[in-house]
Design an enzyme around this catalytic site. Sequence first.
Site, PDB file in Angstrom:
ATOM      1  N   SER A 261       6.804  29.345  19.901  1.00  0.00           N
ATOM      2  CA  SER A 261       7.760  28.227  19.787  1.00  0.00           C
ATOM      3  C   SER A 261       8.977  28.729  19.027  1.00  0.00           C
ATOM      4  O   SER A 261       8.911  29.757  18.358  1.00  0.00           O
ATOM      5  CB  SER A 261       7.135  27.084  19.000  1.00  0.00           C
ATOM      6  N   ASP A 262      10.075  27.997  19.125  1.00  0.00           N
ATOM      7  CA  ASP A 262      11.176  28.302  18.201  1.00  0.00           C
ATOM      8  C   ASP A 262      10.800  27.715  16.835  1.00  0.00           C
ATOM      9  O   ASP A 262       9.829  26.974  16.695  1.00  0.00           O
ATOM     10  CB  ASP A 262      12.513  27.759  18.716  1.00  0.00           C
ATOM     11  N   TRP A 263      11.616  28.028  15.851  1.00  0.00           N
ATOM     12  CA  TRP A 263      11.317  27.670  14.453  1.00  0.00           C
ATOM     13  C   TRP A 263      11.054  26.150  14.329  1.00  0.00           C
ATOM     14  O   TRP A 263      11.962  25.349  14.536  1.00  0.00           O
ATOM     15  CB  TRP A 263      12.484  28.086  13.563  1.00  0.00           C
ATOM     16  N   ALA A 264       9.820  25.812  14.006  1.00  0.00           N
ATOM     17  CA  ALA A 264       9.405  24.420  13.757  1.00  0.00           C
ATOM     18  C   ALA A 264       9.505  23.518  14.979  1.00  0.00           C
ATOM     19  O   ALA A 264       9.391  22.292  14.860  1.00  0.00           O
ATOM     20  CB  ALA A 264      10.187  23.821  12.592  1.00  0.00           C
ATOM     21  N   ALA A 265       9.709  24.111  16.154  1.00  0.00           N
ATOM     22  CA  ALA A 265       9.932  23.272  17.346  1.00  0.00           C
ATOM     23  C   ALA A 265       8.691  22.464  17.722  1.00  0.00           C
ATOM     24  O   ALA A 265       8.814  21.385  18.315  1.00  0.00           O
ATOM     25  CB  ALA A 265      10.380  24.137  18.522  1.00  0.00           C
TER      26      ALA A 265
END
Length: 729
Positions: A261-265
């Site tokens: 995932s992207d950061w905290a997505a």
Amino acid sequence: MDKKALEALLKDMSLEEKVMQLVQISGAEYEADAEITGVERGQVKDNVKRLAGSTLGIWGSKSLRRIQEQYMSEHPHHIPLMFMLDVIHGHKTVLPCPLGQGATFDPDAVRKGAELQAREAAADGVHATFSPMADLCRDARWGRIMESTGEDKLLNSRMAAAMVEGYQGKDLKDNAHVAACVKHFAAYGAAEGGRDYNNTELSEHTLREYYLRAYGEAIKKKPAMVMTSFNSINGIPATGNRILMRKILREEFGFQGVLISDWAAVGEMINHGYAEDQRDAALKGMLAGVDIDMCSGCYSAHLEGLVNAGIVPIKMLNEAVLRVLNMKNDLGLFEDPFRGLDADVTPVITEESRRLAREMVAASIVLLENKGKTLPLGKEKIAFVGPYADTKKLQSSWAFSGDDENTVSVWEAASEVYEAENIKSAAGCTMLDQDAVTAREIRHIDNWQDINNCLLAEAISVAEWADTVVLCLGEDMAQSGEATSKVSLRLPAVQMQLLHEIKKTGKKIVTLVFTGRPLELMEVRELSDALMVCWLPGTEGGHGILDVLTGKVSPSGRLTASFPYTVGQEPLHYDMYPTGRPKPENGPGPYTSRYLDCENGALYPFGYGLSYTSFSYGDARLSAQTMSPYETITASVTVKNTGDRKGSATVQLYIRDITGSRVRPIRELADFKKISLEPGAVEEVSFVINEEMLRFWTAEEKWESEPGKFQVWICDNSRDGKPLEFQLS
Ligand code: BGC
């Protein structure tokens, strides 16, 4: 480790251990000065820190060795920790930002650049880079356009594929390469209004025809990872989008690597209004096929419970974990968990890496105007003026592992080339207007007005002394990259004032624009004798720029993103659709598709760029007027260097499908070749057109070509040239 041994390892792992392989935590958990590229979520629990399978944002063999030693000693199966980092356009030797790299129209150079980045990063203990960014970008308001190679799907495909090859090499184990991560899947660049993280609304055919193409081509090169995007697509966050991830990415594109995932997505699906809480977000991420949860804490807190409750099938979990273990294995981490962590081997900038960077800078520069052959500079007295004249901040917000002190500024490079009595420099003004907003701050300077008054007075006196002023203007580097959307594409007012004041001195003005996005340059063009876009050029910025200013290298860069007349035209791209009421080429065209107050097309279009020499294109020729799906046609043109200097021409092939089951764009880049010609030299440039190049996402929802007429241009940019025609039977 062989496949069987890996599977045996998986079998032996506890559920907690397995889940934690899917958890990535910030490097700040291990190192105070880690690079934080998202919102921090507070300290993670001890067991997570002990078992999380990967981390990001830290590098350097000394500290990584210590971290790895401690981690492995505490890990029940001694599985190594994986270190990831955003090495976007350079680790130690910083190359031009990706938008500048695109402008080289030279995938080989970009591949070599990625090899260099990988070599340096691997020697600093990094296992994987979050690059290439294959997002198609048609909107200059979106600050992340700087991290892309622009608005064209073919060019982006070639560049992203070249980067994957360069980063990964033939064998990830060889310590000179790192795993690549194609991002941000998908259509992150289509954010509504150009506002970062915003929703995207795309029809199936626009998504497939344009936005998915470069990811797909890069994935053919087998990157170890793909990253999900922050945006929702047609109402579903990409990170929880099963069709996108399971059907398109896995089944259709055949991607077998790790999806991160992207950061905290994963957790942000709650904010999107798509997941109820962290547990629901973990479930939705998992069901969509996200293997690693980067920094949201949802998997670490809830995945075990979800598996125990039988909601997430253990088979699904095992598959994801095995993909992560496979990646570690491909990197050779089981044999050598300390790869790249030899304290004696730290990456250093070498003569060779500087040479490569310098050549790339020179090749990326786009000459937009050169009135009366102002450039190259001669033996005149030159003033280097402007906030970019003497700064080492020539990198970008995505080059945090490169050190500014290694950078060569424009002034430093000028001082190497010219006698001291022939050059002077002055900043002229601050980089930004007072209280300008950048990605992380509001830039306020006490006594801003007084400071600018002094800087301006100094600049005017320096300009009055000189024959020519090289005016180094641009966007602050913290105004492009993530979270830097803007509704104005103008240079800061304080810099425009400087330009106007310098103009009053009557001296020749060569304006250099440092930028990570297309800007509005109408006024700058009027006021300048020559105009050059230098992007965010990196470590060898000054040298590469001076090579071009002095004429050692003739400029050959081409725009890969349209420079608009006005921001009101955004999103803007050359491959537009025709309309039922096309605006006539000459004339106002009432009741046609036009703006009352502006051209439809760009001020400087895709593919555009000048050279110090001139090229003439002879009449283009086709080897046949008709072609069956099993045949090819060769399109050729004779290009001559008609000037008195050596130079490179970027010969571009465009095709238009005149009638289709869906409306087709007015032209699309189908191929390109960059050739270097001595003065007077002539070269025949040929392109082979095959049926595959004519395919599109038809009304039947298939990748097919359709019989009919096609137009072909072989030309110098996306706006020029005369079309030829052929028929596909
Ligand atoms: C960015 C990604 C980046 C990640 C890790 C995110 O904020 O969107 O492009 O790779 O952070 O640093």
